[in-house]
Design an enzyme around this catalytic site. Structure first.
Site, mmCIF file in Angstrom:
data_model
loop_
_atom_site.group_PDB
_atom_site.id
_atom_site.type_symbol
_atom_site.label_atom_id
_atom_site.label_comp_id
_atom_site.label_asym_id
_atom_site.label_seq_id
_atom_site.Cartn_x
_atom_site.Cartn_y
_atom_site.Cartn_z
ATOM 1 N N SER A 131 0.837 -1.197 0.000
ATOM 2 C CA SER A 131 0.000 0.000 0.000
ATOM 3 C C SER A 131 0.875 1.252 0.000
ATOM 4 O O SER A 131 1.521 1.534 -1.001
ATOM 5 C CB SER A 131 -0.973 -0.049 1.182
ATOM 6 N N HIS A 167 -4.832 -1.656 -4.089
ATOM 7 C CA HIS A 167 -6.193 -2.074 -3.710
ATOM 8 C C HIS A 167 -7.165 -1.839 -4.862
ATOM 9 O O HIS A 167 -8.289 -1.357 -4.665
ATOM 10 C CB HIS A 167 -6.640 -1.333 -2.450
#
Length: 244
Positions: A131, A167
């Site tokens: 991330s 994501h």
């Protein structure tokens, strides 16, 4: 010169059988990319989530369970090692955790960690993360660092000359925002990952997508040749050993 390697991911952690957290195949692949033998040294960097002590303890437990030698770079309230560059150069892998990429970049720059990370990368230590720990190596991407409404970030470290989307399949606003920013020329060509997928870069070339979750994918988002639209190409990843 050592080969410069980055593994940028939307994964790496999983529930453990006897621990709350285990290191999933993407973390183990980062170690494999390093070529380290014996007890590989992995430094976990938790700047993006504020260097939470409880999570460091869980990562230590998870790392030792798979035969790694864990350490941590902590910057709150001050660096926990006397020489950050020396410590990171002694690692086989640097794994950067998720959280606020905007805060991570700001704190790293205050402490000169941005410059040190480039030195470490050029020395052949594998840089990796999830991330925020994926976005940071790129030119920019999308982030919720500033609030629940996603915004672009343009001041990544830029080791990789692309944007990054994380994501891509699990946060519904990520995909359309990346596409619109690339189409408008606000971000360069972007490489994006579903949860559980990682991008392997050798130097500044994306050479392979890999996954720890079957059925997931990576994507290349670019402007069309006529400049009037955006093209999203699905990149089928190689399934890693131990994938679920």
């Amino acid at each position: 010169m050592p080969e410069q390697t980055i593994l940028a991911t939307s994964g790496g952690y999983a529930p453990g059988a006897r621990t709350r957290v285990s290191l999933a195949p993407l973390v183990r692949h980062a170690v494999e990319l390093s070529g380290a033998e014996g007890t590989p040294a992995v430094c976990f960097v938790g700047t993006a989530s504020g260097d939470q002590a409880w999570f460091r303890a869980e990562l230590d437990e998870a790392a030792r369970a798979v035969g790694l030698q864990p350490s941590h770079l902590v910057l709150f309230p001050m660096p926990n090692v006397p020489d950050v560059e020396e410590h990171l150069l002694a690692q086989d892998v640097v794994w950067v955790g998720g959280g606020s990429v905007a805060n991570l970049l700001a704190v790293w720059r205050v402490h000169g960690v941005d410059r040190i990370m480039r030195t470490v990368w050029e020395a052949g230590v594998v840089l990796s993360g999830v991330s925020a720990g994926s976005l940071c190596w790129h030119a920019g991407g999308t982030t919720d660092s500033f609030g629940p409404d996603l915004r672009p970030v343009h001041d990544g470290l830029g080791f990789l000359p692309y944007a990054n989307g994380v994501h891509h399949d699990s946060e519904v606003r990520r995909r359309p925002l990346v596409r619109s920013l690339v189409a408008a020329g606000d971000l360069p060509t972007a490489y994006c990952t579903d949860d559980g997928v990682g991008l392997v870069y050798r130097g500044t070339t994306m050479v392979e997508a890999v996954t720890e979750i079957r059925g997931k994918a990576a994507y290349r988002v670019s402007c069309t040749d006529d400049g009037d639209g955006v093209l999203e190409e699905r990149l089928e990843p190689r399934v890693l050993p131990g994938a679920r």
